[in-house]
Write a protein that holds these residues in place. Structure first.
Motif, mmCIF file in Angstrom:
data_model
loop_
_atom_site.group_PDB
_atom_site.id
_atom_site.type_symbol
_atom_site.label_atom_id
_atom_site.label_comp_id
_atom_site.label_asym_id
_atom_site.label_seq_id
_atom_site.Cartn_x
_atom_site.Cartn_y
_atom_site.Cartn_z
ATOM 1 N N GLN A 44 43.367 -6.926 11.444
ATOM 2 C CA GLN A 44 44.324 -6.052 11.872
ATOM 3 C C GLN A 44 45.539 -6.757 12.196
ATOM 4 O O GLN A 44 45.526 -7.584 13.066
ATOM 5 N N GLY A 45 46.616 -6.191 11.957
ATOM 6 C CA GLY A 45 48.115 -6.788 12.342
ATOM 7 C C GLY A 45 48.615 -8.161 11.342
ATOM 8 O O GLY A 45 49.695 -8.261 11.420
ATOM 9 N N GLN A 46 47.494 -8.436 10.462
ATOM 10 C CA GLN A 46 48.131 -9.597 9.462
ATOM 11 C C GLN A 46 48.604 -9.027 8.450
ATOM 12 O O GLN A 46 48.600 -7.761 7.915
ATOM 13 N N THR A 47 49.737 -9.843 8.073
ATOM 14 C CA THR A 47 50.443 -9.543 6.413
ATOM 15 C C THR A 47 50.069 -10.448 5.568
ATOM 16 O O THR A 47 49.416 -11.313 5.670
ATOM 17 N N ALA A 48 50.486 -10.324 4.299
ATOM 18 C CA ALA A 48 50.148 -10.991 3.162
ATOM 19 C C ALA A 48 51.002 -12.363 3.112
ATOM 20 O O ALA A 48 50.412 -13.379 2.544
ATOM 21 N N ALA A 49 51.603 -12.542 4.318
ATOM 22 C CA ALA A 49 52.250 -13.667 4.407
ATOM 23 C C ALA A 49 51.530 -14.787 5.496
ATOM 24 O O ALA A 49 52.017 -15.843 5.709
ATOM 25 N N ASP A 50 50.467 -14.386 5.901
ATOM 26 C CA ASP A 50 49.658 -14.799 6.936
ATOM 27 C C ASP A 50 48.309 -15.672 6.550
ATOM 28 O O ASP A 50 47.485 -15.871 7.117
ATOM 29 N N ALA A 51 48.546 -16.107 5.254
ATOM 30 C CA ALA A 51 47.261 -16.789 4.689
ATOM 31 C C ALA A 51 47.123 -17.867 5.458
ATOM 32 O O ALA A 51 48.124 -18.581 5.669
ATOM 33 N N PRO A 52 45.898 -18.401 5.809
ATOM 34 C CA PRO A 52 45.596 -19.565 6.459
ATOM 35 C C PRO A 52 45.961 -20.841 5.761
ATOM 36 O O PRO A 52 46.006 -20.764 4.544
ATOM 37 N N PRO A 53 46.158 -21.957 6.402
ATOM 38 C CA PRO A 53 46.424 -23.069 5.610
ATOM 39 C C PRO A 53 45.102 -23.576 4.575
ATOM 40 O O PRO A 53 43.893 -23.283 4.868
ATOM 41 N N GLY A 54 45.613 -23.887 3.292
ATOM 42 C CA GLY A 54 44.277 -23.977 2.154
ATOM 43 C C GLY A 54 43.962 -22.746 1.488
ATOM 44 O O GLY A 54 43.163 -22.577 0.736
ATOM 45 N N TYR A 55 44.653 -21.594 1.776
ATOM 46 C CA TYR A 55 44.344 -20.246 1.273
ATOM 47 C C TYR A 55 45.499 -19.815 0.828
ATOM 48 O O TYR A 55 46.511 -19.957 1.052
ATOM 49 N N ILE A 56 45.118 -18.775 -0.333
ATOM 50 C CA ILE A 56 46.316 -18.015 -0.993
ATOM 51 C C ILE A 56 46.265 -16.552 -0.776
ATOM 52 O O ILE A 56 45.121 -16.170 -0.398
ATOM 53 N N THR A 57 47.041 -15.834 -0.699
ATOM 54 C CA THR A 57 47.144 -14.262 -0.947
ATOM 55 C C THR A 57 46.802 -13.619 -2.349
ATOM 56 O O THR A 57 47.714 -13.979 -3.009
ATOM 57 N N LEU A 58 45.784 -12.849 -2.442
ATOM 58 C CA LEU A 58 45.858 -11.963 -3.940
ATOM 59 C C LEU A 58 45.884 -10.470 -3.281
ATOM 60 O O LEU A 58 45.334 -10.179 -2.215
ATOM 61 N N PHE A 59 46.313 -9.800 -4.359
ATOM 62 C CA PHE A 59 46.293 -8.134 -4.109
ATOM 63 C C PHE A 59 45.333 -7.650 -5.026
ATOM 64 O O PHE A 59 44.965 -7.853 -6.090
ATOM 65 N N GLU A 60 44.895 -6.450 -4.334
ATOM 66 C CA GLU A 60 43.554 -5.754 -5.126
ATOM 67 C C GLU A 60 44.014 -5.289 -6.327
ATOM 68 O O GLU A 60 43.418 -5.272 -7.293
#
Length: 240
Positions: A44-60
């Protein structure tokens, strides 16, 4: 504002998480994410820009509306490489156009290429995300594209970057030149790509079209397209 307009708009802040964890679990199970991909539901509180190092963000909506699958196809990788942006910067509308084009090419027995895609679409940017608008002089090949996706920016998750084995960069340049290109109206491949509707495509069809490798090893069914018990070409499927 329609994404087809070739304009730049002011940046907006990314919204925070807003979707149920149960739907995320369904995505993981339904699309058979193996444990080594380490798909993560955001805090909770994270956004799509908050991917950890080594990870990417994908959308449903990449998966549910855009027919996207992991691992990504070579064509998807070539699009990201050619236009020089990260998949986390793509909107679902852009995903729909890329995957529709790929399926349309394969339904006509041709290999999708960036050069062919380029003849129909112009890169555009809208509120920080990249998509593709119709090239003015080219014929339209997508009938009834989705106009919007409800809360799509809030429905995201993180996953290991290795699921897309290419070097992706976050495009920072806001300027996109409008491209004036000759349209290959006399080319056979151009004439063969006819306008078709946007469809949510079943897994068996995507597998048969070499756009997904997710097929249960224990299944006794063959991933081919049939209608009323008879074999049918992929192109006709788009009109059912």
């Amino acid at each position: 504002m329609a994404e087809e307009e070739l304009v730049q708009v002011a940046e907006g802040q990314l919204p925070v998480l807003k979707w149920d964890q149960g739907f995320f679990v369904q995505i993981m199970r339904g699309f058979q994410f193996p444990p080594e991909w380490d798909a993560r539901y955001p805090r909770q509180g994270q956004t799509a820009a908050d991917a950890p190092p080594g990870y990417i963000t994908l959308f449903e909506d990449f998966f549910l509306q855009g027919n996207f699958r992991l691992p990504a196809t070579e064509f998807m990788a070539s699009i990201l490489h050619f236009y020089g942006f990260h998949i986390s910067q793509m909107s679902p509308t852009g995903m729909v156009r890329v995957r529709h084009f790929e399926f349309l090419c394969r339904s006509q027995g041709m290999e999708p290429t960036v050069e062919k895609f380029w003849a129909f679409y112009q890169l555009i940017r809208n509120i920080g995300f990249y998509s593709f608008g119709n090239r003015g002089a080219a014929k339209k090949i997508l009938i009834g594209p989705p106009k919007s996706f409800h809360d799509w920016k809030m429905k995201f998750f993180f996953i290991r970057e290795e699921v897309i084995p290419i070097t992706m960069i976050f495009r920072k340049s806001h300027k996109i030149e409008k491209e004036e290109l000759p349209i290959p109206k006399g080319a056979d491949w151009y004439m063969n790509l006819l306008a078709t509707p946007n469809r949510i495509i079943g897994e068996h069809v995507l597998v048969a079209a070499q756009m997904s490798d997710k097929w249960p090893e224990t299944s006794e069914e063959v991933p081919v397209l049939k209608f009323n018990g008879e074999g049918m070409c992929y192109f006709l499927f788009l009109f059912l």
